[in-house]
Design a protein around this motif. Structure first.
Motif, PDB file in Angstrom:
ATOM      1  N   GLY A 294       6.861   9.765   5.296  1.00 15.11           N
ATOM      2  CA  GLY A 294       5.548  10.166   4.822  1.00 15.11           C
ATOM      3  C   GLY A 294       4.952   9.265   3.766  1.00 15.11           C
ATOM      4  O   GLY A 294       4.120   9.696   2.954  1.00 15.11           O
ATOM      5  N   ILE A 295       5.359   7.987   3.770  1.00 15.58           N
ATOM      6  CA  ILE A 295       4.906   7.028   2.768  1.00 15.58           C
ATOM      7  C   ILE A 295       3.865   6.107   3.396  1.00 15.58           C
ATOM      8  O   ILE A 295       4.081   5.591   4.503  1.00 15.58           O
ATOM      9  N   PRO A 296       2.735   5.846   2.737  1.00 16.29           N
ATOM     10  CA  PRO A 296       1.741   4.938   3.304  1.00 16.29           C
ATOM     11  C   PRO A 296       2.346   3.571   3.635  1.00 16.29           C
ATOM     12  O   PRO A 296       3.172   3.044   2.888  1.00 16.29           O
ATOM     13  N   GLY A 297       1.891   3.016   4.738  1.00 16.80           N
ATOM     14  CA  GLY A 297       2.415   1.735   5.204  1.00 16.80           C
ATOM     15  C   GLY A 297       1.629   0.536   4.740  1.00 16.80           C
ATOM     16  O   GLY A 297       1.945  -0.597   5.109  1.00 16.80           O
ATOM     17  N   VAL A 298       0.572   0.762   3.952  1.00 17.56           N
ATOM     18  CA  VAL A 298      -0.173  -0.339   3.328  1.00 17.56           C
ATOM     19  C   VAL A 298      -0.169  -0.107   1.824  1.00 17.56           C
ATOM     20  O   VAL A 298      -0.108   1.036   1.357  1.00 17.56           O
ATOM     21  N   LEU A 299      -0.217  -1.192   1.070  1.00 21.41           N
ATOM     22  CA  LEU A 299      -0.113  -1.121  -0.379  1.00 21.41           C
ATOM     23  C   LEU A 299      -1.433  -1.472  -1.054  1.00 21.41           C
ATOM     24  O   LEU A 299      -2.321  -2.077  -0.437  1.00 21.41           O
ATOM     25  N   SER A 300      -1.548  -1.124  -2.308  1.00 19.50           N
ATOM     26  CA  SER A 300      -2.714  -1.515  -3.085  1.00 19.50           C
ATOM     27  C   SER A 300      -2.607  -2.982  -3.476  1.00 19.50           C
ATOM     28  O   SER A 300      -1.519  -3.486  -3.760  1.00 19.50           O
ATOM     29  N   GLY A 301      -3.763  -3.670  -3.479  1.00 18.89           N
ATOM     30  CA  GLY A 301      -3.811  -5.066  -3.873  1.00 18.89           C
ATOM     31  C   GLY A 301      -4.639  -5.248  -5.132  1.00 18.89           C
ATOM     32  O   GLY A 301      -4.810  -4.324  -5.921  1.00 18.89           O
ATOM     33  N   GLY A 302      -5.209  -6.462  -5.290  1.00  9.23           N
ATOM     34  CA  GLY A 302      -5.959  -6.762  -6.498  1.00  9.23           C
ATOM     35  C   GLY A 302      -7.205  -5.924  -6.652  1.00  9.23           C
ATOM     36  O   GLY A 302      -7.533  -5.467  -7.743  1.00  9.23           O
ATOM     37  N   ASP A 303      -7.940  -5.703  -5.558  1.00 10.22           N
ATOM     38  CA  ASP A 303      -9.198  -4.958  -5.629  1.00 10.22           C
ATOM     39  C   ASP A 303      -9.167  -3.722  -4.749  1.00 10.22           C
ATOM     40  O   ASP A 303     -10.197  -3.276  -4.251  1.00 10.22           O
ATOM     41  N   GLY A 304      -8.002  -3.140  -4.533  1.00 11.33           N
ATOM     42  CA  GLY A 304      -7.884  -1.975  -3.673  1.00 11.33           C
ATOM     43  C   GLY A 304      -6.714  -2.146  -2.724  1.00 11.33           C
ATOM     44  O   GLY A 304      -5.739  -2.822  -3.020  1.00 11.33           O
ATOM     45  N   VAL A 305      -6.822  -1.527  -1.555  1.00 13.66           N
ATOM     46  CA  VAL A 305      -5.774  -1.613  -0.550  1.00 13.66           C
ATOM     47  C   VAL A 305      -5.771  -3.013   0.063  1.00 13.66           C
ATOM     48  O   VAL A 305      -6.835  -3.607   0.292  1.00 13.66           O
ATOM     49  N   LEU A 306      -4.587  -3.554   0.337  1.00 11.99           N
ATOM     50  CA  LEU A 306      -4.474  -4.928   0.851  1.00 11.99           C
ATOM     51  C   LEU A 306      -5.335  -5.168   2.080  1.00 11.99           C
ATOM     52  O   LEU A 306      -5.902  -6.241   2.253  1.00 11.99           O
ATOM     53  N   THR A 307      -5.423  -4.176   2.960  1.00  9.13           N
ATOM     54  CA  THR A 307      -6.170  -4.349   4.205  1.00  9.13           C
ATOM     55  C   THR A 307      -7.657  -4.046   4.060  1.00  9.13           C
ATOM     56  O   THR A 307      -8.416  -4.241   5.007  1.00  9.13           O
ATOM     57  N   GLY A 308      -8.066  -3.552   2.885  1.00  3.89           N
ATOM     58  CA  GLY A 308      -9.459  -3.180   2.681  1.00  3.89           C
ATOM     59  C   GLY A 308      -9.758  -1.723   2.967  1.00  3.89           C
ATOM     60  O   GLY A 308     -10.919  -1.301   2.890  1.00  3.89           O
ATOM     61  N   ALA A 309      -8.746  -0.927   3.319  1.00  2.79           N
ATOM     62  CA  ALA A 309      -8.966   0.498   3.577  1.00  2.79           C
ATOM     63  C   ALA A 309      -9.373   1.219   2.291  1.00  2.79           C
ATOM     64  O   ALA A 309      -9.115   0.747   1.186  1.00  2.79           O
TER      65      ALA A 309
END
Length: 384
Positions: free
Chosen positions: A337-352
Motif C-alpha cells: 500500500g505504498i505509493p510507487g512514485v516519490l516526491s521530487g524537487g517541485d512535487g512528484v517526480l512524474t508530475g502527478a
C-alpha cells in the motif's frame, strides 16, 4: 519487463524487506532475459507507431505476450527461487504512450496478467503506469523511484545521475533543487530502426557499436535532429516511439549506413550529456542495452567531460537486470500500500498531483490477503 527496444523479457527475482520502517533492502536472487518468440517480436514491432493495426491484432498480441511472459516468469521462479515466490509484477510491453501538449494522457501495455496467474498461481500486479497518469503524472519514467532510493542510501551526497539506455533514454538526477526523473530522448530506438530498415530486418541493432565506429558524424543531419522541440521541454516529461518512430529520421539523407548510425549514436550521446550538464553531476551510473555499445559509451564519456561514467553494477544491480528489479520493487510497494512514485524537487517526480499506489492486483489461487500498509520509504540498500 520488456522495454521499448522489444529485445526480450527481463525477469528479476528478489527478496525485499523493510516496508514497515521505510528502510528497504533488496537481496537479488537472480535475473535473466528471455527471448520473445520470433513471431511475437515481429508482430510487436509491426504494431508500433506509425503502423496501423486492428483490434483483432491487439487482442491476439495481448494474449500471446501474456503467455510468453508467464513462461519466462515460471522459469525464473524455478531457476532463482527454488520454485516458490509470493508475488509477480508484470509491466508488459508498451505499444503506445499517449502524450498531448507535453502531458501524458494514457498508455497501453500488452501482456495479459491472467495468463501469468494461471501459469504460476500467484497474485500479479500489472498496469503500473495508469494510476500515475490518471493523477496528472507522466507515468514515466518510473525508474526514478528505484534510482532515488538507491542514491539516498549512498554517502557522501554529491550530484549523481542514474541513466538507462534502452530504446528511450531516461535519467534520474539528485542534488541541487531535489531529484528529477525524465526521458531525455532516443537511446537505441532510432539506431535499431535504421539498421532494421537498411538490412530488411536481418539485423536489429549495432552489434558491438561496429557500424558507428566505422562511420563519421554528419553535422547537418545532427543539427537537424537536435532541433527537435522535445529536447527543450522542462521536466517532468516523457516520450516514446510515438515520436521517435522508424520514420522519424529523414529517408533522403544520402548517407552510408555507417555514417547514419554514427550520427544517430552521436545524437543520443549529445542529448543525454546536454541534459545532465546543467545539474553538475559528478557520477553517472548507466544501465540498459546501450551499455553494451562501446561506440555509444565512448561518445558519452567524451560529452560528459569530468563526470565519471560508471555502470549500475557498481550499485549491485546488473546493467541488464536493473529494470527488472525496478518492477519487483514497484510490486513490493503496491503490495504494502505504498505509493510507487516519490516526491521530487517541485512535487512528484512524474508530475502527478500526489504520489499514488500503482497498478492493479489480479488474485492468485490462494485467498488474497494484503499485509498492513507500510510507510514512506527512506532508502534502498542492495544486500547479499
Amino acid at each position: 519487463m520488456s522495454g521499448t527496444s522489444v529485445d526480450g523479457i527481463d525477469v528479476a527475482v528478489g527478496e525485499f524487506a523493510g516496508a514497515a520502517d521505510g528502510r528497504l533492502t533488496l537481496r537479488p536472487l537472480g535475473a535473466r532475459t528471455f527471448d520473445w518468440s520470433p513471431q511475437v517480436r515481429r508482430e510487436l514491432l509491426e504494431l508500433l507507431p506509425p503502423a496501423a493495426t486492428t483490434v483483432e491484432q491487439v487482442c491476439r498480441l495481448d494474449v500471446l505476450t501474456g503467455r510468453e511472459i508467464a513462461d519466462a516468469v515460471a522459469s525464473a521462479i524455478h531457476e532463482f527461487a527454488g520454485g516458490s515466490a509470493d508475488l509477480v509484477v508484470s509491466h508488459g510491453q508498451t505499444v503506445f504512450h499517449w502524450v498531448e501538449d507535453g502531458r501524458a494522457q494514457g498508455g497501453l501495455q500488452l501482456g495479459q496478467p491472467a495468463a501469468i496467474v494461471e501459469r504460476t498461481g500467484l497474485p500479479v500486479v500489472s498496469d503500473v503506469r495508469s494510476r500515475d497518469i490518471a493523477a496528472g503524472g507522466q507515468g514515466a519514467p518510473l525508474a526514478g523511484t528505484l534510482d532515488v532510493l538507491l542514491l539516498q542510501a549512498m554517502s557522501p551526497v554529491i550530484p549523481r545521475a542514474l541513466l538507462n539506455l534502452g530504446g528511450i533514454a531516461n535519467v534520474t538526477v539528485t542534488g541541487g533543487d531535489g531529484p528529477l526523473a525524465f526521458d531525455t530522448g532516443p537511446a537505441n530506438c532510432l539506431i535499431d530502426a535504421a539498421i532494421a530498415t537498411a538490412t530488411r530486418s536481418e539485423q536489429s541493432y549495432d552489434a558491438g557499436g561496429r557500424l558507428a565506429a566505422t562511420g563519421s558524424v554528419d553535422q547537418p543531419l545532427l543539427d537537424r535532429l537536435l532541433a527537435e522541440p522535445y529536447y527543450r521541454l522542462t521536466p517532468p516529461k516523457s516520450t516514446g516511439r510515438e515520436l521517435f518512430s522508424r520514420d522519424y529520421v529523414p529517408s533522403d539523407t544520402g548517407l552510408s549506413l555507417p555514417d547514419l548510425i554514427a550520427t544517430l549514436t552521436e545524437l543520443t550521446a549529445v542529448t543525454v550529456a546536454d541534459t545532465l550538464r546543467p545539474h553538475g553531476v559528478r557520477e553517472v551510473y548507466a544501465s540498459g542495452g546501450g551499455v553494451h555499445n562501446p561506440a555509444l559509451m565512448r561518445r558519452l564519456r567524451h560529452h560528459l567531460g569530468a563526470a565519471a561514467l560508471l555502470t549500475s553494477d557498481r550499485l549491485g544491480l546488473p546493467v541488464d537486470a536493473k529494470e527488472g528489479y525496478l518492477m519487483a520493487l514497484l510490486g513490493y510497494l503496491t503490495w504494502h500500500g505504498i505509493p510507487g512514485v516519490l516526491s521530487g524537487g517541485d512535487g512528484v517526480l512524474t508530475g502527478a498531483g500526489r504520489p499514488r499506489v500503482l497498478g492493479r492486483i489480479s488474485p492468485g489461487d490462494a485467498p488474497l490477503r494484503l499485509p498492513e500498509p507500510g510507510v514512506r520509504p527512506l532508502g534502498l540498500r542492495v544486500v547479499r
